[in-house]
Design an enzyme around this catalytic site. Structure first.
Site, PDB file in Angstrom:
ATOM      1  N   ARG A  35       9.116 -14.898   3.184  1.00 34.76           N
ATOM      2  CA  ARG A  35       9.170 -14.159   1.918  1.00 34.76           C
ATOM      3  C   ARG A  35       9.964 -14.908   0.855  1.00 34.76           C
ATOM      4  O   ARG A  35       9.909 -14.570  -0.317  1.00 34.76           O
ATOM      5  CB  ARG A  35       9.932 -12.847   2.116  1.00 34.76           C
ATOM      6  CG  ARG A  35       9.183 -11.801   2.812  1.00 34.76           C
ATOM      7  CD  ARG A  35       9.970 -10.504   2.723  1.00 34.76           C
ATOM      8  NE  ARG A  35       9.368  -9.488   3.563  1.00 34.76           N
ATOM      9  CZ  ARG A  35       8.287  -8.818   3.240  1.00 34.76           C
ATOM     10  NH1 ARG A  35       7.683  -9.032   2.094  1.00 34.76           N
ATOM     11  NH2 ARG A  35       7.786  -7.928   4.059  1.00 34.76           N
TER      12      ARG A  35
ATOM     13  N   ILE B 257       3.022  -9.979   1.058  1.00 33.94           N
ATOM     14  CA  ILE B 257       2.718 -11.314   1.587  1.00 33.94           C
ATOM     15  C   ILE B 257       1.634 -11.262   2.659  1.00 33.94           C
ATOM     16  O   ILE B 257       1.034 -12.272   2.983  1.00 33.94           O
ATOM     17  CB  ILE B 257       3.977 -12.036   2.131  1.00 33.94           C
ATOM     18  CG1 ILE B 257       4.521 -11.355   3.383  1.00 33.94           C
ATOM     19  CG2 ILE B 257       5.046 -12.175   1.075  1.00 33.94           C
ATOM     20  CD1 ILE B 257       5.480 -12.257   4.147  1.00 33.94           C
ATOM     21  N   ASP B 258       1.385 -10.066   3.211  1.00 31.66           N
ATOM     22  CA  ASP B 258       0.457  -9.955   4.349  1.00 31.66           C
ATOM     23  C   ASP B 258      -1.017 -10.071   3.967  1.00 31.66           C
ATOM     24  O   ASP B 258      -1.859 -10.239   4.836  1.00 31.66           O
ATOM     25  CB  ASP B 258       0.636  -8.591   5.040  1.00 31.66           C
ATOM     26  CG  ASP B 258       2.003  -8.467   5.698  1.00 31.66           C
ATOM     27  OD1 ASP B 258       2.683  -9.501   5.817  1.00 31.66           O
ATOM     28  OD2 ASP B 258       2.371  -7.346   6.078  1.00 31.66           O
TER      29      ASP B 258
ATOM     30  N   ARG C 186     -16.892 -37.028 -18.367  1.00 32.93           N
ATOM     31  CA  ARG C 186     -16.820 -36.893 -16.905  1.00 32.93           C
ATOM     32  C   ARG C 186     -16.213 -35.545 -16.491  1.00 32.93           C
ATOM     33  O   ARG C 186     -15.252 -35.484 -15.714  1.00 32.93           O
ATOM     34  CB  ARG C 186     -15.987 -38.039 -16.318  1.00 32.93           C
ATOM     35  CG  ARG C 186     -16.636 -39.400 -16.495  1.00 32.93           C
ATOM     36  CD  ARG C 186     -15.684 -40.522 -16.150  1.00 32.93           C
ATOM     37  NE  ARG C 186     -15.185 -40.447 -14.792  1.00 32.93           N
ATOM     38  CZ  ARG C 186     -15.654 -41.154 -13.761  1.00 32.93           C
ATOM     39  NH1 ARG C 186     -16.667 -41.977 -13.943  1.00 32.93           N
ATOM     40  NH2 ARG C 186     -15.114 -41.042 -12.570  1.00 32.93           N
TER      41      ARG C 186
ATOM     42  N   GLY D  35      -5.569 -35.913 -14.667  1.00 31.56           N
ATOM     43  CA  GLY D  35      -6.729 -35.077 -14.988  1.00 31.56           C
ATOM     44  C   GLY D  35      -7.780 -35.812 -15.799  1.00 31.56           C
ATOM     45  O   GLY D  35      -8.857 -35.273 -16.020  1.00 31.56           O
TER      46      GLY D  35
ATOM     47  N   ASP E 292       0.827  -1.215   0.000  1.00 33.31           N
ATOM     48  CA  ASP E 292       0.000   0.000   0.000  1.00 33.31           C
ATOM     49  C   ASP E 292       0.855   1.257   0.000  1.00 33.31           C
ATOM     50  O   ASP E 292       0.478   2.265  -0.617  1.00 33.31           O
ATOM     51  CB  ASP E 292      -1.028  -0.002   1.133  1.00 33.31           C
ATOM     52  CG  ASP E 292      -0.410  -0.087   2.511  1.00 33.31           C
ATOM     53  OD1 ASP E 292       0.716  -0.614   2.613  1.00 33.31           O
ATOM     54  OD2 ASP E 292      -1.058   0.360   3.474  1.00 33.31           O
TER      55      ASP E 292
ATOM     56  N   GLN F 120       1.363 -36.391  -7.868  1.00 33.39           N
ATOM     57  CA  GLN F 120       0.357 -35.330  -7.816  1.00 33.39           C
ATOM     58  C   GLN F 120      -0.669 -35.557  -6.699  1.00 33.39           C
ATOM     59  O   GLN F 120      -1.258 -34.628  -6.197  1.00 33.39           O
ATOM     60  CB  GLN F 120      -0.390 -35.236  -9.156  1.00 33.39           C
ATOM     61  CG  GLN F 120       0.465 -34.625 -10.228  1.00 33.39           C
ATOM     62  CD  GLN F 120      -0.053 -34.935 -11.625  1.00 33.39           C
ATOM     63  OE1 GLN F 120      -0.771 -34.165 -12.204  1.00 33.39           O
ATOM     64  NE2 GLN F 120       0.328 -36.081 -12.157  1.00 33.39           N
ATOM     65  N   GLN F 121      -0.886 -36.840  -6.346  1.00 33.86           N
ATOM     66  CA  GLN F 121      -1.909 -37.126  -5.335  1.00 33.86           C
ATOM     67  C   GLN F 121      -1.344 -37.201  -3.927  1.00 33.86           C
ATOM     68  O   GLN F 121      -2.092 -37.313  -2.967  1.00 33.86           O
ATOM     69  CB  GLN F 121      -2.587 -38.473  -5.636  1.00 33.86           C
ATOM     70  CG  GLN F 121      -3.600 -38.392  -6.737  1.00 33.86           C
ATOM     71  CD  GLN F 121      -4.272 -39.732  -6.959  1.00 33.86           C
ATOM     72  OE1 GLN F 121      -3.612 -40.758  -7.094  1.00 33.86           O
ATOM     73  NE2 GLN F 121      -5.586 -39.729  -7.022  1.00 33.86           N
TER      74      GLN F 121
ATOM     75  N   ARG G 177      13.046 -35.235 -24.243  1.00 36.22           N
ATOM     76  CA  ARG G 177      12.902 -36.184 -23.132  1.00 36.22           C
ATOM     77  C   ARG G 177      11.449 -36.205 -22.696  1.00 36.22           C
ATOM     78  O   ARG G 177      10.781 -35.163 -22.719  1.00 36.22           O
ATOM     79  CB  ARG G 177      13.751 -35.760 -21.932  1.00 36.22           C
ATOM     80  CG  ARG G 177      15.238 -35.862 -22.168  1.00 36.22           C
ATOM     81  CD  ARG G 177      15.687 -37.323 -22.108  1.00 36.22           C
ATOM     82  NE  ARG G 177      17.127 -37.428 -22.160  1.00 36.22           N
ATOM     83  CZ  ARG G 177      17.863 -37.413 -23.262  1.00 36.22           C
ATOM     84  NH1 ARG G 177      17.286 -37.276 -24.442  1.00 36.22           N
ATOM     85  NH2 ARG G 177      19.179 -37.535 -23.215  1.00 36.22           N
TER      86      ARG G 177
HETATM   87  P1  ADP Z   1       5.124  -1.240   0.757  1.00 34.48           P
HETATM   88  O1  ADP Z   1       4.927  -0.757  -0.634  1.00 34.48           O
HETATM   89  O2  ADP Z   1       5.566  -2.678   0.782  1.00 34.48           O
HETATM   90  O3  ADP Z   1       3.942  -0.931   1.627  1.00 34.48           O
HETATM   91  P2  ADP Z   1       6.582   0.982   1.916  1.00 34.48           P
HETATM   92  O4  ADP Z   1       5.405   1.473   2.661  1.00 34.48           O
HETATM   93  O5  ADP Z   1       7.881   0.968   2.642  1.00 34.48           O
HETATM   94  O6  ADP Z   1       6.399  -0.496   1.359  1.00 34.48           O
HETATM   95  O7  ADP Z   1       6.727   1.873   0.603  1.00 34.48           O
HETATM   96  C1  ADP Z   1       7.731   1.599  -0.346  1.00 34.48           C
HETATM   97  C2  ADP Z   1       8.189   2.878  -0.997  1.00 34.48           C
HETATM   98  O8  ADP Z   1       7.077   3.541  -1.612  1.00 34.48           O
HETATM   99  C3  ADP Z   1       8.742   3.916  -0.032  1.00 34.48           C
HETATM  100  O9  ADP Z   1      10.100   3.691   0.280  1.00 34.48           O
HETATM  101  C4  ADP Z   1       8.582   5.173  -0.848  1.00 34.48           C
HETATM  102  O10 ADP Z   1       9.559   5.240  -1.862  1.00 34.48           O
HETATM  103  C5  ADP Z   1       7.239   4.958  -1.526  1.00 34.48           C
HETATM  104  N1  ADP Z   1       6.171   5.561  -0.717  1.00 34.48           N
HETATM  105  C6  ADP Z   1       5.478   5.014   0.292  1.00 34.48           C
HETATM  106  N2  ADP Z   1       4.583   5.881   0.786  1.00 34.48           N
HETATM  107  C7  ADP Z   1       4.699   7.007   0.074  1.00 34.48           C
HETATM  108  C8  ADP Z   1       4.059   8.293   0.077  1.00 34.48           C
HETATM  109  N3  ADP Z   1       3.071   8.568   0.926  1.00 34.48           N
HETATM  110  N4  ADP Z   1       4.468   9.208  -0.836  1.00 34.48           N
HETATM  111  C9  ADP Z   1       5.422   8.940  -1.703  1.00 34.48           C
HETATM  112  N5  ADP Z   1       6.061   7.765  -1.741  1.00 34.48           N
HETATM  113  C10 ADP Z   1       5.718   6.810  -0.889  1.00 34.48           C
END
Ligand code: ADP
Length: 776
Positions: free
Chosen positions: A311, A175-176, A737, A586, A129, A675-676, A667
């Site tokens: 990871r 991964i979260d 089937r 399959g 995010d 697989q099972q 080959r």
């Molecule tokens: P993730 O993407 O896994 O959540 P981060 O939150 O550390 O990881 O963000 C990764 C990179 O994205 C940061 O190091 C920065 O370069 C950029 N970034 C994150 N938040 C902002 C923001 N509010 N404005 C600008 N760049 C951001």
């Protein structure tokens, strides 16, 4: 590149190549940013190849935003071959970083300058995010950044005009699984696989010594990994951020652990998310949990912090095929995006690609964090979606020992469980869940050993809470499974046995023959009143050929096993110019062949669903020869075991050999029964649990209301649905089937898009569910 393509959004045809339509080359920057996640490579590979196929130029922006800020060699064009053999690799080949500079105006100014200098005004941004928030800020600032760069004469007005807006599609690599609006994020399934492998191993050593382990998993703000691994790993207790425990939880936890031991558990496992907190906002660390256990029970508890192994390593099959789809969808969208379009995120909804609004998605994600901070835990859990909310309750029921579990209402009813059909990993988990959910509903659960014949022979016994301990991670089927469909002559004996054992309802966990059995019984019901009880069939087959179920239990494990072996085949072939032709199970259903082909990076896939002529085989062999002549070093061909009829594995190999003219050797290998085998994957365990949760609820209702339908359950479009067994004939092709409509056949063209830089390359309109609101 050929043909015309229908656009997914408009459904209208658009002529190709698209890049020359507007007279301006479309350059797409691809970056991975923030924490790495398995599957990022599959997304990058797909974005690169999709861009080429769709007539654009892919550019790597290396080391996340750092590469954009630094420019120079950090931004460069990527070729088809640059992403060869990357789908099975963990991490990200284009690098990722955290870039504090990008958070500031100056950093973004440099990034804008470098992107425009490279002719890039479209981005596929893969990250968490934070990264996506940063991407959106760059997009919003773009016009002002351009104006300043022109004013400072760092860009010419023409350059600025040619790239007057930034078009963005994000993919969530995390991964979260912490992003709102998408069912899964890239890397989560692989991380769950890592955690489950560790939990299974810890369970066996813990059981030997009757030990307690406290296991910390990742998840700073999101409990997805902790909760799902606790359910799938058969753990005793779980702590995660959205659900801080009430004061006194230490006592509660120790009671659960000690009662669990009294009821037959030999190991005790507590899973703690790294971001777990109590109701005062104080972190709950794994070490604190271990101390709390030691103080109260006198038993020492071992701490295992899984850390970065979650990871690492090769991505799971899901983290290959889904990012492949996402990468294609992202490029498809970013090519069509208009100036000023809001940024989008491609997410996942019920195994389909969903288009989301980036700003809304990031805001909704932050909102969950706020809810946790302000103590609105129920809402925090609810905002993770209904399947997460259900899982909280499912975990409670699965893990609470019977002495502490208050059954809803004790009923003098018996539900019997048995398997029918071929072995499917996850059958044990389903049976275990049936027992525990049944007990919670006040039902007695009986296990039938050895399918229908076992029922006839009276191999029926009560299953207690402790009898199913450890079944979660066991491969095979503890109750045994047989393929035989009962004959009319056996119905009487089956009815007698049902009466003798006072069976009030029957759960069949199995494959196609379980459905055929139920169909046969339903046709004779009026002659055998004893058979007039509620019956539910739960889909479990590695073939994924069952009606009313998009995915059946066992399929994901089989796919992972198949692709694991294909990875090894590819590695063994890398040293010499070799083409491997391999065969998956399959029967008449090509799901395993197609999905393993996509995930293993196969050049060709042959399905039983498609006609394969000798002419086609010859053409493919010639194309393969041409590719090897131009420098290809290895190739993988996957066929379904019945594909091509008489053109079997050996025959196909001979055609390729004959046409290779010494450019490559061939080959053959069959993935076979592996697989099972093995422990079920997290996905299969969770699917088994979810299906059984709904099945036992349904049976409970049926028993209360006196209904006695024979139905099959499955997940379709994200909903659990039931069909009366009479619907089966409308949904399947009985000769083959398999279901008449197989949703995954729509993914077939991906093989051609991803597989070969030689013709024929085709693009295709990938359907996307639009959940992004109206486009501007
Ligand atoms: P993730 O993407 O896994 O959540 P981060 O939150 O550390 O990881 O963000 C990764 C990179 O994205 C940061 O190091 C920065 O370069 C950029 N970034 C994150 N938040 C902002 C923001 N509010 N404005 C600008 N760049 C951001």
């Amino acid at each position: 590149m050929g043909g015309s393509a229908k656009t997914a959004k408009t459904g209208k045809s658009s002529a190709k190549p698209k890049s020359t339509q507007s007279g301006q080359e479309k350059r797409i920057g691809i970056l991975t940013s923030g924490g790495d996640a398995q599957g990022m490579n599959a997304a990058v590979r797909s974005a690169v190849r999709s861009a080429i196929v769709l007539g654009a130029k892919p550019f790597a922006i290396r080391e996340g935003w750092m590469g954009a800020v630094q420019g120079g060699s950090c931004i460069h064009e990527l070729s088809w071959g640059d992403v060869s053999n990357t789908i099975s690799k963990g991490g990200t080949i284009i690098g990722t970083a955290r870039c504090p500079e990008f958070r500031d105006w100056e950093g973004r100014l440099k990034a804008c300058e470098n992107l425009v200098k490279n002719g890039i005004d479209r981005l596929v941004s893969i990250g968490g995010d934070g990264s996506l928030r940063g991407t959106e800020e760059l997009r919003q600032d773009w016009p002002k950044l351009l104006a300043q760069l022109v004013e400072e004469k760092r860009l010419s007005p023409e350059e600025a005009k040619a790239h007057s807006s930034l078009r963005i599609v994000g993919l969530v690599g995390s991964i979260d699984n912490d992003m709102a609006g998408t069912d899964m994020t890239i890397g989560t399934d692989s991380a769950l696989n890592r955690i489950l492998a560790a939990l299974d191993q810890l369970s066996s050593t813990a059981a030997s010594h009757q030990r307690t382990f406290v296991v910390e998993v990742m998840g700073r703000n999101c409990g997805y990994l902790a909760l799902m691994s606790a359910v799938a790993g058969g753990s005793d207790y779980v702590l995660f951020p959205e659900n801080p425990p009430a004061p006194g939880w230490e006592e509660d936890m120790c009671t659960v652990l000690s009662e669990g031991r009294k009821h037959g558990r030999r190991d005790s496992i507590v899973v703690v998310a790294e971001g777990a907190k109590d109701r005062d906002g104080q972190p709950i660390t794994a070490h604190y949990v271990a101390e709390a256990i030691e103080q109260r029970t006198g038993e020492s508890a071992r701490v295992t912090i899984l850390g970065h192994i979650q990871r690492g390593g090769t991505p799971s099959v899901y983290d290959r095929w889904m990012p492949t789809l996402l990468g294609y969808a992202a490029v498809q969208d970013v090519i069509e995006a208009q100036p000023g379009d809001p940024a989008k995120v491609m997410g996942v909804r019920y195994n389909r690609i969903a288009r989301l609004d980036l700003t809304q998605t990031v805001a909704a994600t932050s909102n969950v964090h706020e809810l946790i901070k302000s103590g609105e835990y129920d809402q925090a859990i609810a905002s993770r979606g209904t399947s997460f909310t259900d899982m909280v309750e499912i975990f409670r029921v699965l893990s609470t020992p019977p002495s502490l579990l208050k059954p809803l209402l004790r009923k003098a009813k018996k539900v019997a469980v048995m398997h029918v059909g071929g072995l499917a990993p996850g059958m044990n988990m389903a049976a275990r869940a049936a027992v525990r959910f049944g007990l919670q509903r006040g039902l007695e659960v009986l296990g039938i050993e050895g399918s229908w014949q076992g029922l006839i022979d009276g191999k029926v016994h009560k299953l207690r809470w402790k009898d199913v301990e450890g079944w979660d991670f066991r491969g095979g089927a503890e109750l045994g499974t047989k393929r035989e469909v009962p004959t009319v002559e056996q119905f009487y004996a089956i009815g007698r046995s049902i009466e003798n054992h006072h069976i009030d309802a029957l759960v069949l966990i199995g494959g196609y023959n379980a459905y055929l059995s139920a169909q046969a019984i339903s046709e004779e019901l009026k002659h055998y009143p004893a058979l007039q009880i509620p019956m539910v069939i739960v889909p479990a087959s590695i073939d994924n050929n069952l009606p009313g179920a998009e995915i059946s239990i066992g399929t994901d494990t089989a796919l992972n096993n198949a692709v694991w072996s294909m990875d090894l085949m590819k590695e063994s072939a890398a040293a010499s110019k070799r083409c491997f032709i391999t065969e998956t199970m399959g029967r008449h259903c090509g799901y395993l062949a197609l999905m393993s082909g996509i995930a293993a990076g196969a050049e060709r896939v042959y399905l039983e669903e498609e006609n394969i002529s000798l002419e086609t085989l010859g053409k493919h062999a010639t194309e393969m020869r041409e590719a090897f002549a131009k420098g290809r070093r290895l190739a993988l061909v996957v066929r379904n075991e019945l594909a091509g009829g008489h053109y079997d594995l050996k025959f196909m190999a001979n055609v390729f050999k004959q046409e290779s003219l010494g450019h490559f050797d061939v080959r053959i290998d069959s993935v076979g029964y592996l697989q099972q085998g093995g422990a079920p994957s997290p996905f299969d365990r969770l699917l088994a649990v979810r299906l059984m949760w709904e099945t036992m609820r349904h049976i409970d209702v049926a028993l209360d209301s006196g209904q006695c339908a024979i139905e099959y359950i499955g997940e379709e479009n994200g909903q659990m649905s039931y069909h009366d067994i009479s619907q089966m004939e409308k949904q399947v092709n009985p000769e083959k089937r398999r279901p008449i409509n197989q949703w995954w056949m729509g993914l077939r063209p991906l093989i051609e898009v991803m597989a070969s830089s030689n013709p024929p390359i085709k693009d295709f309109p990938l359907p996307v569910i639009d959940m992004s609101g109206p486009r501007s």
